[in-house]
Each structure stands twice: as structure tokens, then as C-alpha cells.
Design a protein around this motif. Structure first.
Motif, PDB file in Angstrom:
ATOM      1  N   GLY A   1       0.780  -1.229   0.000  1.00 14.38           N
ATOM      2  CA  GLY A   1       0.000   0.000   0.000  1.00 14.38           C
ATOM      3  C   GLY A   1       0.811   1.277   0.000  1.00 14.38           C
ATOM      4  O   GLY A   1       0.257   2.372   0.125  1.00 14.38           O
ATOM      5  N   GLN A   2       2.133   1.158  -0.118  1.00 11.49           N
ATOM      6  CA  GLN A   2       2.998   2.331  -0.114  1.00 11.49           C
ATOM      7  C   GLN A   2       3.798   2.420  -1.402  1.00 11.49           C
ATOM      8  O   GLN A   2       3.892   1.460  -2.168  1.00 11.49           O
ATOM      9  CB  GLN A   2       3.949   2.282   1.083  1.00 11.49           C
ATOM     10  N   GLY A   3       4.399   3.580  -1.633  1.00 10.44           N
ATOM     11  CA  GLY A   3       5.285   3.734  -2.774  1.00 10.44           C
ATOM     12  C   GLY A   3       6.650   3.134  -2.477  1.00 10.44           C
ATOM     13  O   GLY A   3       7.006   2.904  -1.322  1.00 10.44           O
ATOM     14  N   PRO A   4       7.428   2.861  -3.503  1.00 10.71           N
ATOM     15  CA  PRO A   4       8.779   2.319  -3.296  1.00 10.71           C
ATOM     16  C   PRO A   4       9.657   3.289  -2.516  1.00 10.71           C
ATOM     17  O   PRO A   4       9.600   4.499  -2.733  1.00 10.71           O
ATOM     18  CB  PRO A   4       9.292   2.130  -4.729  1.00 10.71           C
ATOM     19  N   GLN A   5      10.482   2.725  -1.607  1.00 10.36           N
ATOM     20  CA  GLN A   5      11.433   3.519  -0.834  1.00 10.36           C
ATOM     21  C   GLN A   5      12.841   3.169  -1.295  1.00 10.36           C
ATOM     22  O   GLN A   5      13.220   1.999  -1.319  1.00 10.36           O
ATOM     23  CB  GLN A   5      11.287   3.216   0.656  1.00 10.36           C
ATOM     24  N   PHE A   6      13.628   4.189  -1.622  1.00 13.27           N
ATOM     25  CA  PHE A   6      14.971   3.998  -2.165  1.00 13.27           C
ATOM     26  C   PHE A   6      15.922   3.422  -1.123  1.00 13.27           C
ATOM     27  O   PHE A   6      16.018   3.952  -0.003  1.00 13.27           O
ATOM     28  CB  PHE A   6      15.491   5.342  -2.673  1.00 13.27           C
ATOM     29  N   ILE A   7      16.627   2.346  -1.493  1.00 10.30           N
ATOM     30  CA  ILE A   7      17.612   1.734  -0.591  1.00 10.30           C
ATOM     31  C   ILE A   7      19.010   2.219  -0.955  1.00 10.30           C
ATOM     32  O   ILE A   7      19.702   2.839  -0.148  1.00 10.30           O
ATOM     33  CB  ILE A   7      17.551   0.198  -0.643  1.00 10.30           C
ATOM     34  N   PHE A   8      19.451   1.901  -2.157  1.00  7.93           N
ATOM     35  CA  PHE A   8      20.744   2.387  -2.653  1.00  7.93           C
ATOM     36  C   PHE A   8      20.852   2.189  -4.161  1.00  7.93           C
ATOM     37  O   PHE A   8      20.024   1.540  -4.775  1.00  7.93           O
ATOM     38  CB  PHE A   8      21.956   1.743  -1.952  1.00  7.93           C
ATOM     39  N   GLN A   9      21.906   2.810  -4.711  1.00  3.58           N
ATOM     40  CA  GLN A   9      22.152   2.767  -6.135  1.00  3.58           C
ATOM     41  C   GLN A   9      23.602   2.369  -6.403  1.00  3.58           C
ATOM     42  O   GLN A   9      24.520   2.853  -5.725  1.00  3.58           O
ATOM     43  CB  GLN A   9      21.890   4.125  -6.776  1.00  3.58           C
ATOM     44  N   TYR A  10      23.780   1.512  -7.411  1.00  4.20           N
ATOM     45  CA  TYR A  10      25.121   1.074  -7.792  1.00  4.20           C
ATOM     46  C   TYR A  10      25.435   1.486  -9.216  1.00  4.20           C
ATOM     47  O   TYR A  10      24.608   1.330 -10.137  1.00  4.20           O
ATOM     48  CB  TYR A  10      25.245  -0.450  -7.650  1.00  4.20           C
ATOM     49  N   TYR A  11      26.636   1.976  -9.384  1.00  3.56           N
ATOM     50  CA  TYR A  11      27.134   2.372 -10.709  1.00  3.56           C
ATOM     51  C   TYR A  11      28.634   2.132 -10.710  1.00  3.56           C
ATOM     52  O   TYR A  11      29.322   2.477  -9.745  1.00  3.56           O
ATOM     53  CB  TYR A  11      26.816   3.846 -10.965  1.00  3.56           C
TER      54      TYR A  11
END
Lengths: 109, 113
Positions: B40-50
Motif C-alpha cells: 500500500g505504499q510507494g517504493p522507498q529507495f535503498i541504494f544505487q550502484y554504478y
């Protein structure tokens, strides 16, 4: 801190009944505003990217518009297959995507 | 053109255990982001890899860690699982970190009992 709110939380429409979903945002420098569609239990499906106030994008029965403080997703003559949760996300400078809670749309035949 | 793939589809773990989720990005993409989505919620950002490095991180504890491989695929590891970690974990890929649209995989449904 970047924030996104969406309204209404849920919306029921009859097939063919046009309406609009709202996405209000606060962001320190907007790099982009994104609309996604999400079906239950699945990943979000990309719909549109808007970059600057006044910009509009269209795809089939959907049209997204952008102002400096909010975005609207207009649905014209919706069909039952348009039923889904519609998510709005913003990307600010130096930040990552911040999603709103979504609007659950139900289109009844 | 293969889209974003994730494995496994579903997973059931016990509190205190560790879990590893996997993601292969869309062809041509080099950046992978991970999200947690509660019901019931929007996605929550954990981390990003590049370029095999964690570039940005959201408000998640160190129990959440990740890795990106030379072929751009990625793993999300969660240690010492809590009941509150039960969620849909989404992987999204994009080209670079300049703000292009992200494409999501189908997600992994994690249930912690």
C-alpha cells in the motif's frame, strides 16, 4: 528534503468517465518527474518523464502535465484495463528518486 | 530485448536469517537501484550502484548491503532479518546516474516469519 504527495488515495470511475490524478511535490531543483503504473504484485511500469513546467506528454488515454508544484495525470474515457496504482516520482539534484504513495484507480465496466 | 529480471520471485525467511536477492538490468543499462515497497505504499529507495560502487544510499540501516558485478548485475543482501523487512523488493535499472528514467523488474516478495 524532497517530498511527493498524491491525491486522491483511491478513485473509482465508470468506464468512459474521464478524470485526473494529482501529484504535488517539493524538491530542491527538479531534474525530472516520472509517472509509473503498477499492477498488483508487479513492478512499476514506466509511463512518462516530464522535465519542465508546461511540458505535456500523451500515451493512448493518458496525458501527463507539469507545473512548478504539481503534475496531473489525465485519463480520458478509461477502460477497465486502466485499473492499477499510478505512482509519481521526482528526482532532484543530488538526490534519488522519491516516490509518492500512489493513487489506486478502479475502472468499472 | 530483455527487460529487468529478478530472482527469486518469492522467498520466506525466519527472523535473524540472511537473504540475498539478485537483479539483472535491462540490456544496455549500467546502473542499478534497489527499492523496498511495503504493502500500500510507494517504493522507498535503498541504494544505487554504478561502476561497481554504491553511489547513493537512502535511509536504511547497514544490515542492507549490496554489490554490483562487472556485467552490471547486482545483489541485495539483508542480514539479521526483522519482521518489518517483509516487503516487495524492487530492482530498477537505468543508463548512467544523470536522471534518465528507471525501468523496474517484477520484484521479489520477501516474507519474514
Amino acid at each position: 528534503e524532497d517530498q511527493v504527495t498524491q491525491s486522491p488515495e483511491a478513485l473509482r470511475l465508470q468506464e468512459g468517465e474521464s478524470s485526473s490524478l494529482n501529484c504535488s511535490y517539493t524538491v530542491s531543483g527538479l531534474r525530472g518527474l516520472f509517472w509509473y503504473r503498477q499492477d498488483p504484485g508487479k513492478g512499476p511500469e514506466f509511463l512518462f518523464t516530464l522535465y519542465s513546467a508546461g511540458e505535456e506528454k500523451e500515451k493512448e488515454r493518458l496525458k501527463a502535465t507539469l507545473t512548478k508544484k504539481e503534475s496531473f495525470l489525465h485519463i480520458t474515457a478509461p477502460k477497465p484495463e486502466d485499473s492499477a496504482t499510478y505512482l509519481c516520482a521526482v528526482l532532484g539534484y543530488g538526490q534519488n528518486f522519491v516516490f509518492g504513495p500512489g493513487t489506486r484507480l478502479s475502472v468499472l465496466p | 530485448d530483455a527487460g529487468v529480471t529478478q530472482s527469486p520471485t518469492h522467498l520466506i525467511k525466519t527472523r535473524g536469517q540472511q537473504v540475498t536477492l539478485r537483479c539483472s538490468p535491462k540490456s544496455g543499462h549500467d546502473t542499478v537501484s534497489w527499492y523496498q515497497q511495503a504493502l500500500g505504499q510507494g517504493p522507498q529507495f535503498i541504494f544505487q550502484y554504478y561502476e561497481e560502487e554504491e553511489r547513493q544510499r537512502g535511509n536504511f540501516p547497514d544490515r542492507f548491503s549490496g554489490h554490483q558485478f562487472p556485467n552490471y548485475s547486482s545483489e541485495l543482501n539483508v542480514n539479521a532479518l526483522l519482521l518489518g523487512d517483509s516487503a516487495l523488493y524492487l530492482c530498477a535499472s537505468s543508463l548512467g546516474t544523470g536522471g534518465s528514467e528507471q525501468y523496474f523488474g517484477p520484484g521479489t516478495r520477501l516474507t519474514v516469519t
